[in-house]
Design an enzyme around this catalytic site. Structure first.
Site, PDB file in Angstrom:
ATOM      1  N   ASN A 150       0.658  -1.666  -0.379  1.00 26.37           N
ATOM      2  CA  ASN A 150      -0.319   0.293  -0.049  1.00 26.37           C
ATOM      3  C   ASN A 150       1.113   1.466  -0.081  1.00 26.37           C
ATOM      4  OD1 ASN A 150       0.640  -1.571   2.551  1.00 26.37           O
ATOM      5  ND2 ASN A 150      -0.226   0.706   3.038  1.00 26.37           N
ATOM      6  N   GLN A 178      -5.435  -4.297  -1.153  1.00 24.89           N
ATOM      7  CA  GLN A 178      -4.686  -2.897  -2.747  1.00 24.89           C
ATOM      8  C   GLN A 178      -5.358  -3.441  -4.061  1.00 24.89           C
ATOM      9  OE1 GLN A 178      -4.291   0.031  -1.993  1.00 24.89           O
ATOM     10  NE2 GLN A 178      -4.637  -0.157  -0.260  1.00 24.89           N
ATOM     11  N   SER A 198     -11.326  -5.094   0.731  1.00 25.19           N
ATOM     12  CA  SER A 198     -12.399  -4.265   1.353  1.00 25.19           C
ATOM     13  C   SER A 198     -12.827  -3.179   0.206  1.00 25.19           C
ATOM     14  CB  SER A 198     -10.841  -3.537   1.939  1.00 25.19           C
ATOM     15  OG  SER A 198     -11.525  -2.622   3.395  1.00 25.19           O
ATOM     16  N   ALA A 199     -13.904  -2.775   0.941  1.00 30.51           N
ATOM     17  CA  ALA A 199     -14.438  -2.270  -0.473  1.00 30.51           C
ATOM     18  C   ALA A 199     -14.437  -0.622  -0.536  1.00 30.51           C
ATOM     19  CB  ALA A 199     -15.893  -2.214  -0.378  1.00 30.51           C
ATOM     20  N   THR A 236     -24.996  -8.986  13.578  1.00 28.16           N
ATOM     21  CA  THR A 236     -26.414  -8.798  12.153  1.00 28.16           C
ATOM     22  C   THR A 236     -25.210  -7.955  11.251  1.00 28.16           C
ATOM     23  OG1 THR A 236     -27.975  -7.930  13.690  1.00 28.16           O
ATOM     24  CG2 THR A 236     -28.230  -6.922  11.865  1.00 28.16           C
ATOM     25  N   CYS A 328      -2.951   4.828   7.528  1.00 27.59           N
ATOM     26  CA  CYS A 328      -3.586   4.135   8.209  1.00 27.59           C
ATOM     27  C   CYS A 328      -2.267   4.472   9.646  1.00 27.59           C
ATOM     28  CB  CYS A 328      -2.940   2.749   8.375  1.00 27.59           C
ATOM     29  SG  CYS A 328      -4.118   2.234   6.597  1.00 27.59           S
TER      30      CYS A 328
HETATM   31  N1  PLP Z   1      -4.628  -4.319   4.421  1.00 27.02           N
HETATM   32  C1  PLP Z   1      -3.432  -3.198   3.237  1.00 27.02           C
HETATM   33  C2  PLP Z   1      -2.429  -3.156   2.578  1.00 27.02           C
HETATM   34  C3  PLP Z   1      -4.555  -1.516   2.935  1.00 27.02           C
HETATM   35  O1  PLP Z   1      -3.820  -1.165   2.292  1.00 27.02           O
HETATM   36  C4  PLP Z   1      -4.958  -1.541   4.369  1.00 27.02           C
HETATM   37  C5  PLP Z   1      -5.710  -0.482   4.269  1.00 27.02           C
HETATM   38  O2  PLP Z   1      -5.299   0.792   3.365  1.00 27.02           O
HETATM   39  C6  PLP Z   1      -5.568  -2.721   5.139  1.00 27.02           C
HETATM   40  C7  PLP Z   1      -5.018  -3.833   5.045  1.00 27.02           C
HETATM   41  C8  PLP Z   1      -6.762  -2.262   5.806  1.00 27.02           C
HETATM   42  O3  PLP Z   1      -7.758  -1.738   5.099  1.00 27.02           O
HETATM   43  P1  PLP Z   1      -9.277  -1.606   6.062  1.00 27.02           P
HETATM   44  O4  PLP Z   1      -8.730  -0.231   5.922  1.00 27.02           O
HETATM   45  O5  PLP Z   1     -10.468  -1.678   5.212  1.00 27.02           O
HETATM   46  O6  PLP Z   1      -8.930  -2.610   7.346  1.00 27.02           O
END
Ligand code: PLP
Length: 382
Positions: A150, A178, A198-199, A236, A328
């Protein structure tokens, strides 16, 4: 101009996706676990969404488990495999997203596993011979290696990794957060036991994701409670999130070839303009190699300068939203574990431009112009 180049952090919602979700926010409010008509109608929509996703990645619907995000899916795969199957050793890499890295370290800290880190070179290319050696020495290993990084966009050869894992009977989880919606995944071709989506990374809503879990590999749930998701994930369902997730993936697959060509064009333009405007510009990892990197991500390394400290701030006040490393890790350039693992020069500045189908060439030109104002090449003396 107000430009968003942080699509690896999250993407804007596609209006077609919103249209698909709205009826489930306004009208169809039943609980899918209820056996009456209101519930059954929503249950049918959730199961259709599951079928859509399964079909797109060539899986069976029962192999798709809806989760609250990519992080939860990564945790479920790791904790579930290690604890249910009693695996005592795991392999990962220091370049993984924290969703995997911290999860593996938590399992190590709890005494479940010993953890080995795969070697890589200064560009972040994984040493697959090392993987072969590690797996030969440790039967029954859990392997977690991402498809695309990422922060720097490096693509790992998950086909080759899958083959090595299969040869050694290892359980292979690949964090495809990604690349889901950006590349075609076919679980019949790929020897992976787990994939993740991940949507919000492909123009769907936030707060919903899924785990592909190969059939026959039953692992214990991470979240306990009701019997939702065939006892694999209690709670749910996020119904309109699930509807949006399936719609977003459907659109992504429908338009993938066109978008890949278009976004790669934006990336190529970035690389050409940056090279011509900024003396000493470099690119982290294999980010600038079209065949070895994610077409949506370009990680730019700027020459040492006192400007680097205020880099993201200066771009922000000029209305260019980008990331320094991974969003993140709470913004800015501070402490990117990926750049540290590559041994990147801390005096250089890093910007991650991450693009989507909604970006334009004018936006690329604008962003480069803002950077060039700060770092312009000295005019040649004649
Ligand atoms: N894994 C990777 C490579 C990511 O880039 C991310 C988010 O940036 C995640 C996991 C985490 O995904 P989520 O934001 O849906 O928890």
């Amino acid at each position: 101009m107000n430009v968003y180049f942080d699509n690896a952090a999250t993407t804007p919602l596609d209006p077609e996706v919103l249209d698909a979700m709205l009826p489930f926010m306004r009208d169809h409010f039943g609980n899918p676990s209820s056996i009456h008509g209101h519930g059954r109608q929503v249950r049918a929509a959730v199961e259709n969404a599951r079928k859509t996703i399964a079909h797109l990645i060539n899986a069976a619907p029962a192999e798709i488990v809806f989760t609250s995000c990519g992080t939860e899916a990564d945790n479920y795969a790791a904790f579930g495999s290690v604890r249910t199957l009693g695996l005592k050793h795991a392999v990962t890499s220091t370049l993984e997203h924290h969703a995997v890295l911290h999860t593996m370290q938590a399992l190590e800290k709890a005494g479940d596993i010993t953890l080995s880190y795969l070697r890589h070179d200064a560009q972040g290319r994984l040493d697959l011979e090392h993987l072969d050696e590690l797996l030969a020495a440790h039967p029954r290993t859990f392997v977690s290696l991402m498809h695309a990084n990422n922060e720097i966009g490096n693509l790992n050869d998950i086909v080759a990794i899958g083959e090595i894992c299969a040869r050694h009977n290892a359980v292979f989880h690949t964090d495809t957060v990604q690349t889901m919606g950006h590349y075609r995944h076919d679980v019949q071709q790929l020897k992976a036991n787990f994939l993740v989506g991940s949507a919000h990374k492909f123009h769907g809503p936030k707060g919903v994701g899924f785990l592909y879990r190969r059939s026959g590999l039953l692992v214990d749930a991470l979240i306990h409670g009701g019997g939702q998701e065939r006892n694999q994930r209690a709670g749910t369902e996020n119904v309109y999130g699930i509807i949006g997730l399936a719609k977003a993936l459907e659109i992504a697959y429908r338009d993938m070839a066109e978008h890949q060509r278009y976004i790669q064009g934006l990336k190529d333009r970035f690389i050409t303009l940056l090279r011509s405007e900024i003396e000493g510009v470099e690119f982290n990892g294999t980010s600038a190699e079209a065949d070895q990197s994610l077409y949506t991500v370009l990680s730019v390394s700027l020459p040492p300068s006192e400007l680097n400290e205020m880099l993201l701030f200066n771009l922000d006040i000029n209305k260019v939203s980008v990331s320094g490393g991974s969003a993140c890790t709470s913004g800015a350039n501070a402490g990117s574990h990926v750049l540290n693992a590559l041994g990147a020069d801390p005096n250089r500045g890093t910007i991650r431009f991450s693009m989507s189908k909604y970006n334009t060439t004018e936006e690329v030109d604008y962003a480069v112009a803002q950077l060039a104002k700060m770092y312009r090449k000295e005019p040649q003396k004649v």
